[in-house]
Every structure is written in C-alpha cells, then in structure tokens.
Design a protein around this motif. Sequence first.
Motif, short mmCIF file in Angstrom:
data_model
loop_
_atom_site.label_atom_id
_atom_site.label_comp_id
_atom_site.label_asym_id
_atom_site.label_seq_id
_atom_site.Cartn_x
_atom_site.Cartn_y
_atom_site.Cartn_z
N ALA A 1 0.19 -8.59 -14.16
CA ALA A 1 -0.16 -7.60 -13.32
C ALA A 1 -1.10 -7.75 -13.06
O ALA A 1 -1.32 -7.18 -11.77
CB ALA A 1 0.87 -6.69 -14.06
N VAL A 2 -2.06 -8.29 -13.24
CA VAL A 2 -3.46 -7.88 -13.33
C VAL A 2 -3.65 -9.19 -12.73
O VAL A 2 -4.79 -8.85 -11.24
CB VAL A 2 -4.51 -8.35 -14.33
N MET A 3 -3.62 -10.07 -12.53
CA MET A 3 -3.17 -11.29 -10.91
C MET A 3 -2.25 -10.85 -10.23
O MET A 3 -3.08 -10.90 -8.73
CB MET A 3 -2.56 -12.57 -11.84
N VAL B 1 -4.63 -10.10 -6.40
CA VAL B 1 -4.38 -10.59 -5.08
C VAL B 1 -3.92 -9.85 -4.44
O VAL B 1 -4.09 -9.69 -2.80
CB VAL B 1 -2.47 -11.70 -4.65
N THR B 2 -3.50 -8.67 -4.73
CA THR B 2 -2.67 -7.32 -3.69
C THR B 2 -4.18 -6.73 -3.07
O THR B 2 -4.12 -6.03 -1.79
CB THR B 2 -1.85 -6.60 -4.37
N THR C 1 -6.98 -7.11 4.78
CA THR C 1 -7.09 -6.05 5.93
C THR C 1 -7.99 -4.96 6.74
O THR C 1 -7.56 -4.64 7.95
CB THR C 1 -5.48 -5.36 5.23
N LEU C 2 -7.59 -4.64 5.36
CA LEU C 2 -8.71 -3.22 5.73
C LEU C 2 -10.04 -3.46 6.57
O LEU C 2 -10.51 -2.63 8.01
CB LEU C 2 -8.96 -2.11 4.59
N TRP C 3 -10.72 -4.39 6.60
CA TRP C 3 -12.07 -5.15 6.88
C TRP C 3 -11.27 -5.22 8.56
O TRP C 3 -12.49 -4.73 9.13
CB TRP C 3 -12.38 -6.51 6.13
N ILE C 4 -10.38 -6.04 8.55
CA ILE C 4 -10.09 -6.44 10.10
C ILE C 4 -9.74 -5.25 10.57
O ILE C 4 -10.16 -4.70 12.30
CB ILE C 4 -8.48 -7.54 9.88
N THR C 5 -9.05 -4.01 9.97
CA THR C 5 -8.91 -2.77 10.78
C THR C 5 -10.03 -1.88 11.12
O THR C 5 -9.70 -2.12 12.86
CB THR C 5 -7.77 -2.09 10.45
N TRP C 6 -10.63 -2.03 10.91
CA TRP C 6 -12.27 -1.20 11.13
C TRP C 6 -12.71 -2.13 12.22
O TRP C 6 -13.17 -1.87 12.53
CB TRP C 6 -13.00 -1.53 9.13
#
Length: 177
Positions: A26-28, A32-33, A40-45
């Motif tokens: 679950a931690v792994m 990864v998620t 994705t957030l950085w690319i969108t920003w």
Amino acid sequence: MRVMNNVLSNIYLQIFQQPMDIPVLAVMISSVTMTIFAITLWITWKTTKENTKATYAQLLRSFHEDLIKRLEKNTVLQTTEDCERYANDYLNTLDAIAFLTLKDKIPTEIGTYLRRFFGYGLIIIDWYDKMVRDDFGKIAKANWPNNFEFCKKYHIQKNLDDKLPKIMQDFNKIKEN
C-alpha cells in the motif's frame, strides 16, 4: 549499462520474489501515485503559467492596437461632433483598461506599459474642459472615474510633447462656423 540492468534485475527479484506485506504494498502504491500526481500537477501549473503569459501578451497587443487605431482616427476628424466622439471613445477605452488594472483583472504591468496613452488622455480631458464645456473635469470624473484613479495611483502626467490634432486645437473656430 549492462551492469546497471543486472543490478536492477537483482533488486526486482529480491523485492518481488518474497511475499509482501499488504501495508508495504500500500505504501509503495501510494508513493508511486503521489509521485505521478505531483508530476502531473507541476506540468499543469507550468502549462497554465505559459498560457497565461500568452493571453496577457495578446491582451496587451490588443489594447495597444486599439489605442493606436483610435489615435489614427484623428486624421479624419472634420466636425466638432467627430472631435467629441473621438475624445469619448478614447477615454472610454482608457477607462476600461484602468478598471481592469485597478481590479487586478489584468497585471498592473499592462496598464503601466500604456501610461503614455493615459497621459494623452489627460490632455484630451483638458481640451474638453477648455473647448467643449466649462467644468468638464467634474463630468469626466463621473464618466471615467477609473481613469483618474489610475493616473493618480501611478503618477501619470501629461507629456508636453503630445499634441492634439489641429482640428481639435482649432475647435472654437470650427464651432463658431
């Protein structure tokens, strides 16, 4: 490169050949998620920031072209009504830019970049006051309040090199005829 592949294969075999606890898995998966989400957030920003810059550049270009077109109309002024319409249209455009700048709808830099146009607007207001109507300043402050607030806030002054079209300078003579 081959050595690195061997090392990664050994790590993979050691990790995934042994039975894994559910919490570790679950931690792994969560890690990864979260990493994918952060990327994705950085690319969108970054994309949004670039799009915003392009939009503001287009807006500045549009304002500049509009004001230049209005200034070019001063060569076709023939009547007192043309002069008044020219002045009103010019001041309406400035007031719209001032409103957007003062309300933080566009970056301040766009408005201040156009400061020379605002200085010319002050010359038009003086012309109106002297040629068209006594005490026009009060009417102008009511009609174009953002223009005055903007000029005051950003210390915009008339540029003495800016001159009104000849027909506006001779307004009283034309009005008498």
